[in-house]
Write an enzyme that holds these catalytic residues in place. Structure first.
Site, PDB file in Angstrom:
ATOM      1  N   GLN A 201      20.487  42.522   3.188  1.00 20.16           N
ATOM      2  CA  GLN A 201      19.787  41.276   3.489  1.00 20.16           C
ATOM      3  C   GLN A 201      20.548  40.050   2.990  1.00 20.16           C
ATOM      4  O   GLN A 201      21.097  40.040   1.890  1.00 20.16           O
ATOM      5  CB  GLN A 201      18.400  41.282   2.842  1.00 20.16           C
ATOM      6  CG  GLN A 201      17.499  42.426   3.246  1.00 20.16           C
ATOM      7  CD  GLN A 201      17.129  42.433   4.697  1.00 20.16           C
ATOM      8  OE1 GLN A 201      16.862  43.469   5.286  1.00 20.16           O
ATOM      9  NE2 GLN A 201      17.116  41.251   5.305  1.00 20.16           N
ATOM     10  N   GLY A 259      18.384  40.602  13.946  1.00 22.28           N
ATOM     11  CA  GLY A 259      17.052  41.041  13.563  1.00 22.28           C
ATOM     12  C   GLY A 259      16.589  40.455  12.251  1.00 22.28           C
ATOM     13  O   GLY A 259      17.346  39.803  11.536  1.00 22.28           O
ATOM     14  N   ARG A 260      15.309  40.701  11.954  1.00 20.68           N
ATOM     15  CA  ARG A 260      14.699  40.275  10.694  1.00 20.68           C
ATOM     16  C   ARG A 260      14.917  38.795  10.399  1.00 20.68           C
ATOM     17  O   ARG A 260      15.411  38.424   9.340  1.00 20.68           O
ATOM     18  CB  ARG A 260      15.210  41.133   9.528  1.00 20.68           C
ATOM     19  CG  ARG A 260      14.722  42.568   9.588  1.00 20.68           C
ATOM     20  CD  ARG A 260      15.023  43.318   8.312  1.00 20.68           C
ATOM     21  NE  ARG A 260      14.435  44.667   8.356  1.00 20.68           N
ATOM     22  CZ  ARG A 260      14.519  45.549   7.376  1.00 20.68           C
ATOM     23  NH1 ARG A 260      15.169  45.241   6.261  1.00 20.68           N
ATOM     24  NH2 ARG A 260      13.970  46.729   7.476  1.00 20.68           N
ATOM     25  N   GLY A 261      14.515  37.970  11.321  1.00 17.94           N
ATOM     26  CA  GLY A 261      14.715  36.541  11.106  1.00 17.94           C
ATOM     27  C   GLY A 261      13.445  35.720  11.006  1.00 17.94           C
ATOM     28  O   GLY A 261      13.367  34.686  11.667  1.00 17.94           O
TER      29      GLY A 261
END
Length: 392
Positions: A201, A259-261
């Site tokens: 991350q 992804g994961r934004g």
């Protein structure tokens, strides 16, 4: 904008509290009834010259402003670790591998394990940051940075991280390193930084809540040789997992990600609040927002350019994603102001996400008092102001 001269940067250090009142939200003075995020104000100003000095200056809870004037390369500082990894992604070329230290490694017990060697820094060693710190770089050709290692803030408060680069944390391995990780922390301001080429991350919060966190004016550069989709786009942007996180993400540049934004939520009984405002998502070959169970998101004034899936439409979370005049006007009943709509350019569509429960949850003074910039101005503003060398 031109980089500051030394005098201006010193003024920026000691004027950090005033700057917060301009750009921060939950991290600013008075956010949700708390006092301001002042960092190392009132303490000594130090300039470390070695890795050992930097480690020492960061670790205690004494108020201190730490000026970085060089590259602190931790890539080989702690040596290497030998272990195993698997390949859960079958694409080519250069898929990320999953280290055996990951709790997810056992998800595929029949998968082939490979012997690997990776840098200990990043994977299991971090720079531990104590309370009451300002970390600020005076740039030399935009290269003052922490290389090969990330920052960890657990159980601490009142920290400003500004104008630094964090790069190259075992990017070929998931669980090779998080750039910034926090748990049980409060009053954190992460502003005008550059983050790239990490294993996992860019920013992550643990299960213990992180309150009064502001992430503003940063450049998150997802370009990487090693990715989960073999598309040179980093998947792991932000993971917000704290049981009672209160977070503002504002005026950041999110480039070449997948992804994961963010991904936020996922555990029943939690209460996570996120104000996502005036960010520029540029070239995202996957999804941006993913709101899961127990999350409450107000997304307004964000510009999505060439984003495959701006929102996953995960109905488990409560989200208010502004798209029309009616959507914007409905905010008035909760926030006492009109919201700014999001704009989609050459991007996927977003189904109606108009959960009033998100507005009720986010009807805090700091959200009510913030006036977003017009979404049409977001790309130019963010490109001119996000990242290092542009401290206001």
């Amino acid at each position: 904008m031109k980089s500051f001269a030394l005098t201006s940067l010193i003024l920026a250090v000691f004027g950090a509290r005033g700057a917060l009142a301009v750009v921060a939200e939950w991290g600013q003075c008075g956010g949700i009834g708390y006092t301001g995020t002042t960092g190392g104000a009132g303490g000594a100003t130090v300039t470390p010259t070695t890795q050992a000095e930097l480690i020492t200056y960061l670790a205690d809870n004494t108020a201190r402003t730490i000026i970085l004037t060089k590259i602190f390369d931790f890539t080989s500082y702690y040596g290497t670790t030998s272990g195993q990894a698997c390949k859960p992604w079958s694409c080519s070329p250069n898929p990320q591998m999953l280290l055996s230290t990951s709790p997810l490694t056992q998800a595929g017990p029949g998968s082939t394990k490979y012997n690997v060697t990776y840098n200990t820094a990043g994977a299991s060693k971090n720079l531990v940051v104590g309370s009451n710190k300002t970390i600020l770089a005076i740039l030399l050709m935009h290269r003052a940075c922490s290389k090969g290692i990330g920052l960890r803030m657990n159980g601490v408060s009142n920290i400003i991280i500004q104008n630094i680069q964090i790069t190259d944390l075992n990017p070929q391995y998931v669980w090779g390193g998080d750039a910034i990780q926090m748990a049980g922390a409060s009053k954190i301001w992460i502003d005008h930084n550059y983050i790239a080429r990490v294993g996992r991350q860019f920013i992550v919060t643990g299960f213990d809540p992180v309150s009064q966190l502001t992430i503003s004016n940063n450049y998150f550069d997802g370009r990487s040789t090693y990715t989960t989709g073999c598309n040179n786009m980093h998947y792991w942007v932000w993971l917000f997992a704290g049981s009672a996180d209160t977070i503002t993400v504002m005026q950041n540049h999110i480039y070449s990600t997948a992804g994961r934004g963010p991904h936020i939520g996922g555990i029943s009984g939690y209460d996570q609040k996120l104000h996502l405002v005036n960010n520029y998502y540029n070239t995202v070959g996957g999804h941006a927002i993913d709101s899961d169970t127990s999350s409450h998101i107000l997304a307004e004034g964000n510009y999505f350019k060439s984003v495959t899936t701006p929102d996953t439409n995960n109905k488990n979370g409560l989200e208010y994603f502004v798209q029309t005049v009616a959507d914007a006007s409905a905010c008035t009943s909760y926030l006492g102001r009109v919201c700014e709509w999001n704009r989609l350019e050459s991007s996927g569509t977003v189904s109606a996400r108009l959960d009033s429960g998100a507005l009720t949850s986010l009807a805090q003074t700091v959200v009510k008092n913030l006036k977003p910039m017009g979404v049409a101005d977001v790309p130019a503003y963010v490109l001119a102001n996000a990242g290092v060398g542009k401290v206001n």
